[in-house]
Design a protein around this motif. Structure first.
Motif, PDB file in Angstrom:
ATOM      1  N   ALA A 180      75.057  43.123  30.373  1.00  0.00           N
ATOM      2  CA  ALA A 180      76.404  43.031  29.589  1.00  0.00           C
ATOM      3  C   ALA A 180      76.211  41.915  28.823  1.00  0.00           C
ATOM      4  CB  ALA A 180      77.473  42.777  30.501  1.00  0.00           C
ATOM      5  N   LEU A 181      76.373  40.409  28.905  1.00  0.00           N
ATOM      6  CA  LEU A 181      76.181  39.795  27.947  1.00  0.00           C
ATOM      7  C   LEU A 181      75.495  39.652  27.537  1.00  0.00           C
ATOM      8  CD1 LEU A 181      75.827  36.810  30.878  1.00  0.00           C
ATOM      9  CD2 LEU A 181      77.963  36.967  28.807  1.00  0.00           C
ATOM     10  N   ALA A 182      74.188  39.799  26.967  1.00  0.00           N
ATOM     11  CA  ALA A 182      72.795  40.724  26.467  1.00  0.00           C
ATOM     12  C   ALA A 182      73.788  41.826  25.516  1.00  0.00           C
ATOM     13  CB  ALA A 182      71.746  41.058  26.331  1.00  0.00           C
ATOM     14  N   TYR A 183      74.028  43.010  25.966  1.00  0.00           N
ATOM     15  CA  TYR A 183      74.808  43.723  24.764  1.00  0.00           C
ATOM     16  C   TYR A 183      75.851  43.210  24.220  1.00  0.00           C
ATOM     17  CZ  TYR A 183      77.158  48.610  24.219  1.00  0.00           C
ATOM     18  OH  TYR A 183      77.690  48.964  23.220  1.00  0.00           O
ATOM     19  N   VAL A 184      76.744  42.867  24.003  1.00  0.00           N
ATOM     20  CA  VAL A 184      77.608  42.104  23.779  1.00  0.00           C
ATOM     21  C   VAL A 184      77.070  41.509  22.444  1.00  0.00           C
ATOM     22  CG1 VAL A 184      79.680  40.792  23.356  1.00  0.00           C
ATOM     23  CG2 VAL A 184      79.645  42.307  25.306  1.00  0.00           C
ATOM     24  N   ASP A 185      75.995  39.958  22.597  1.00  0.00           N
ATOM     25  CA  ASP A 185      75.954  39.610  22.049  1.00  0.00           C
ATOM     26  C   ASP A 185      74.635  39.896  20.904  1.00  0.00           C
ATOM     27  OD1 ASP A 185      76.757  36.954  22.287  1.00  0.00           O
ATOM     28  OD2 ASP A 185      75.774  36.184  24.010  1.00  0.00           O
ATOM     29  N   LEU A 186      73.961  41.047  20.998  1.00  0.00           N
ATOM     30  CA  LEU A 186      72.906  42.299  20.370  1.00  0.00           C
ATOM     31  C   LEU A 186      74.303  43.394  19.420  1.00  0.00           C
ATOM     32  CD1 LEU A 186      69.778  42.068  22.745  1.00  0.00           C
ATOM     33  CD2 LEU A 186      70.749  40.489  20.362  1.00  0.00           C
ATOM     34  N   PRO A 197      69.747  37.557  16.649  1.00  0.00           N
ATOM     35  CA  PRO A 197      71.176  37.268  16.952  1.00  0.00           C
ATOM     36  C   PRO A 197      71.956  35.188  16.848  1.00  0.00           C
ATOM     37  CG  PRO A 197      69.115  37.634  18.932  1.00  0.00           C
ATOM     38  CD  PRO A 197      68.715  37.544  17.738  1.00  0.00           C
ATOM     39  N   GLU A 198      70.859  34.335  16.749  1.00  0.00           N
ATOM     40  CA  GLU A 198      71.947  33.882  16.240  1.00  0.00           C
ATOM     41  C   GLU A 198      72.169  33.741  14.745  1.00  0.00           C
ATOM     42  OE1 GLU A 198      66.485  33.156  15.000  1.00  0.00           O
ATOM     43  OE2 GLU A 198      68.280  34.110  16.302  1.00  0.00           O
ATOM     44  N   SER A 199      71.779  34.959  14.009  1.00  0.00           N
ATOM     45  CA  SER A 199      72.633  34.914  12.788  1.00  0.00           C
ATOM     46  C   SER A 199      73.611  35.833  12.707  1.00  0.00           C
ATOM     47  CB  SER A 199      71.536  35.209  11.783  1.00  0.00           C
ATOM     48  OG  SER A 199      70.900  37.085  11.664  1.00  0.00           O
ATOM     49  N   SER A 200      74.371  36.445  13.956  1.00  0.00           N
ATOM     50  CA  SER A 200      75.025  37.548  14.064  1.00  0.00           C
ATOM     51  C   SER A 200      76.901  36.869  14.133  1.00  0.00           C
ATOM     52  CB  SER A 200      74.950  38.332  15.773  1.00  0.00           C
ATOM     53  OG  SER A 200      73.596  38.283  15.391  1.00  0.00           O
ATOM     54  N   ALA A 201      77.325  36.830  12.827  1.00  0.00           N
ATOM     55  CA  ALA A 201      78.541  35.847  12.913  1.00  0.00           C
ATOM     56  C   ALA A 201      79.570  36.500  13.424  1.00  0.00           C
ATOM     57  CB  ALA A 201      78.418  36.559  11.371  1.00  0.00           C
ATOM     58  N   TYR A 202      79.849  35.977  14.134  1.00  0.00           N
ATOM     59  CA  TYR A 202      81.203  36.170  15.304  1.00  0.00           C
ATOM     60  C   TYR A 202      80.798  36.938  16.460  1.00  0.00           C
ATOM     61  CZ  TYR A 202      83.407  35.577  10.617  1.00  0.00           C
ATOM     62  OH  TYR A 202      84.782  34.917   9.267  1.00  0.00           O
ATOM     63  N   THR A 203      79.904  35.654  16.810  1.00  0.00           N
ATOM     64  CA  THR A 203      79.962  36.080  18.398  1.00  0.00           C
ATOM     65  C   THR A 203      79.412  35.366  18.990  1.00  0.00           C
ATOM     66  OG1 THR A 203      76.947  36.000  18.111  1.00  0.00           O
ATOM     67  CG2 THR A 203      77.749  38.646  17.655  1.00  0.00           C
ATOM     68  N   TRP A 250      64.011  38.388  23.032  1.00  0.00           N
ATOM     69  CA  TRP A 250      62.977  38.979  23.266  1.00  0.00           C
ATOM     70  C   TRP A 250      63.334  40.506  22.732  1.00  0.00           C
ATOM     71  CZ3 TRP A 250      62.223  42.811  26.805  1.00  0.00           C
ATOM     72  CH2 TRP A 250      61.557  43.218  27.496  1.00  0.00           C
ATOM     73  N   THR A 251      64.502  40.189  23.739  1.00  0.00           N
ATOM     74  CA  THR A 251      65.286  42.279  24.025  1.00  0.00           C
ATOM     75  C   THR A 251      65.317  42.592  22.533  1.00  0.00           C
ATOM     76  OG1 THR A 251      66.000  41.752  25.370  1.00  0.00           O
ATOM     77  CG2 THR A 251      67.388  43.426  23.978  1.00  0.00           C
ATOM     78  N   SER A 252      66.630  41.623  20.972  1.00  0.00           N
ATOM     79  CA  SER A 252      66.921  42.077  19.591  1.00  0.00           C
ATOM     80  C   SER A 252      65.553  42.290  19.178  1.00  0.00           C
ATOM     81  CB  SER A 252      66.968  40.890  19.236  1.00  0.00           C
ATOM     82  OG  SER A 252      66.125  39.808  18.966  1.00  0.00           O
ATOM     83  N   ARG A 253      64.017  41.865  19.627  1.00  0.00           N
ATOM     84  CA  ARG A 253      63.163  42.813  19.015  1.00  0.00           C
ATOM     85  C   ARG A 253      62.010  43.844  19.600  1.00  0.00           C
ATOM     86  NH1 ARG A 253      60.001  37.914  17.270  1.00  0.00           N
ATOM     87  NH2 ARG A 253      60.993  35.826  17.572  1.00  0.00           N
ATOM     88  N   GLN A 254      63.420  44.015  20.206  1.00  0.00           N
ATOM     89  CA  GLN A 254      62.304  45.785  20.878  1.00  0.00           C
ATOM     90  C   GLN A 254      63.520  46.556  20.557  1.00  0.00           C
ATOM     91  OE1 GLN A 254      59.506  44.863  22.655  1.00  0.00           O
ATOM     92  NE2 GLN A 254      59.843  43.066  22.642  1.00  0.00           N
ATOM     93  N   ILE A 255      64.531  46.752  20.676  1.00  0.00           N
ATOM     94  CA  ILE A 255      65.717  47.375  20.426  1.00  0.00           C
ATOM     95  C   ILE A 255      65.919  48.122  18.581  1.00  0.00           C
ATOM     96  CG2 ILE A 255      67.232  46.921  22.475  1.00  0.00           C
ATOM     97  CD1 ILE A 255      69.275  45.327  20.372  1.00  0.00           C
ATOM     98  N   ARG A 256      64.927  47.173  17.797  1.00  0.00           N
ATOM     99  CA  ARG A 256      65.292  46.980  16.542  1.00  0.00           C
ATOM    100  C   ARG A 256      64.657  48.530  16.225  1.00  0.00           C
ATOM    101  NH1 ARG A 256      65.659  42.745  12.507  1.00  0.00           N
ATOM    102  NH2 ARG A 256      65.525  44.503  11.582  1.00  0.00           N
ATOM    103  N   GLU A 257      65.358  49.527  15.110  1.00  0.00           N
ATOM    104  CA  GLU A 257      65.321  50.299  14.945  1.00  0.00           C
ATOM    105  C   GLU A 257      63.640  50.612  14.100  1.00  0.00           C
ATOM    106  OE1 GLU A 257      67.503  53.123  12.454  1.00  0.00           O
ATOM    107  OE2 GLU A 257      68.873  52.728  14.362  1.00  0.00           O
ATOM    108  N   ASN A 258      63.244  49.502  13.290  1.00  0.00           N
ATOM    109  CA  ASN A 258      61.932  49.126  12.433  1.00  0.00           C
ATOM    110  C   ASN A 258      60.945  48.675  13.842  1.00  0.00           C
ATOM    111  OD1 ASN A 258      63.140  46.783  12.679  1.00  0.00           O
ATOM    112  ND2 ASN A 258      62.499  46.395  10.427  1.00  0.00           N
ATOM    113  N   LYS A 259      60.613  48.682  14.479  1.00  0.00           N
ATOM    114  CA  LYS A 259      60.130  48.291  15.655  1.00  0.00           C
ATOM    115  C   LYS A 259      59.531  49.424  16.300  1.00  0.00           C
ATOM    116  CE  LYS A 259      60.606  43.558  14.312  1.00  0.00           C
ATOM    117  NZ  LYS A 259      59.712  42.717  13.879  1.00  0.00           N
ATOM    118  N   PRO A 260      58.297  48.827  16.345  1.00  0.00           N
ATOM    119  CA  PRO A 260      57.412  49.897  17.015  1.00  0.00           C
ATOM    120  C   PRO A 260      57.767  49.761  18.708  1.00  0.00           C
ATOM    121  CG  PRO A 260      55.686  47.985  16.663  1.00  0.00           C
ATOM    122  CD  PRO A 260      57.270  47.770  16.174  1.00  0.00           C
TER     123      PRO A 260
END
Length: 320
Positions: A180-186, A197-203, A250-260
């Motif tokens: 849940a923490l990761a889901y919210v922050d991402l 993640p670190e550039s996500s405003a208002y998180t 690590w998670t943010s790199r996997q769930i991006r649509e433009n990533k394999p």
């Protein structure tokens, strides 16, 4: 049929909950509306500021938050121990931060109560407030009512602003809490409005990492990461912050649509400790909102009596 809140939130089942509120109207909570060419971006600051004000007074800790264009996410922790340790005077001061002070309480603070019945009535009221200070329902009420009033005033209209009641999910174990923490922050990364993640405003993740004074105030209010559970561990989230940040990256790199879709063999050690396979973790992070209970089969089964429920429904995170 609407489920009673008592069957959704019970501190004896778990102190951790994922909460979501969504706008009912097409007009935005925040962000930029292309159709009307109107910016509501300033409303993000309303939500963040009000959220921190309430968290500073209540015994409900903010573990994570993300403020999106038409909804927001929170992971909250009910801190009953903190509420019970407050003096009567502290309970009063915290409650009247957001409410008018009754005449009886004014007289209590001035030590002017004359009769025993007045003293009993005063204690009952203080106990009611003490209970409410660790109530997620009251926490969300104060947040949503304020934002709805301000938004309606700005929009020059009346009526409902939020889509009925807020949604809540019980997070029954460490696996559920981490997901849940990761889901919210991402959320901004998944929505394509932030690259990292670190550039996500208002998180909450940005608030934890930014060195400026504004975010320093938010960091003081946010529930801290205090590491692996142990006897001398201070109150806080049962993960190390560096492990969590590694997991987010690590998670943010996997769930991006433009990533394999390939999952690299090396993944964060925190996943190993939590018993997650990498692919199952990613699926969980993208489907965490399913159901009202999140945890292992054992955790869900254990929580049912506390919530006065019989059916084991929700998002199961492991076969155990």
């Amino acid at each position: 049929m609407t489920t009673a809140r008592s069957q959704l939130i019970c501190p004896e089942a778990t102190p951790y909950y994922h909460c979501v509120s969504r706008c009912v109207r097409r007009s935005f909570l925040c962000g930029y509306d292309e159709q009307t060419q109107t910016s509501y971006e300033h409303r993000r600051a309303w939500v963040e500021r009000r959220l921190m004000q309430i968290a500073d007074a209540f015994c409900v800790d903010v573990c994570a938050y993300a403020i999106m264009s038409n909804h927001y996410h929170l992971v909250l922790h009910i801190n009953q121990e903190k509420a019970q340790k407050l003096s009567d005077e502290a309970v009063i001061q915290r409650w009247i931060t957001f409410h008018r002070t009754p005449v009886l309480i004014h007289r209590f603070l001035k030590q002017e109560l004359a009769s025993e019945s007045e003293k009993v009535s005063c204690q009952k009221l203080i106990q009611t407030w003490r209970t409410r200070l660790c109530s997620i329902s009251w926490f969300m009420r104060l947040l949503n009512q304020y934002i709805a009033t301000e938004a309606n005033l700005e929009d020059g209209c009346t009526g409902h602003f939020w889509e009925g009641r807020f949604k809540s999910q019980a997070l029954l174990d460490e696996q559920a809490l981490a997901a849940a923490l990761a889901y919210v922050d991402l959320n901004p990364v998944r929505a394509g409005i932030a690259d990292t993640p670190e550039s996500s405003a208002y998180t909450s993740v940005k608030a934890r990492l930014q060195p400026d004074q504004k975010h320093h105030t938010f960091k003081r209010v946010l529930y801290p990461f205090t590491g692996h559970p142990r006897n001398d561990r201070p109150a806080g989230l049962p993960f190390r912050l560096m492990d969590y940040l590694e997991l987010l990256d690590w998670t943010s790199r996997q769930i991006r649509e433009n990533k394999p879709g390939h999952i690299p063999p090396a993944f964060p050690t925190i996943l190993t400790r939590l018993g997650f396979e990498s692919q199952f973790w990613l699926e969980t992070c993208q489907n965490i909102e399913k159901g009202t209970l999140v945890g292992s089969k054992t955790a869900i089964r254990t929580a049912l009596p506390y919530l006065n429920r019989r059916r084991r429904t929700g998002l199961t995170l492991s076969p155990s």
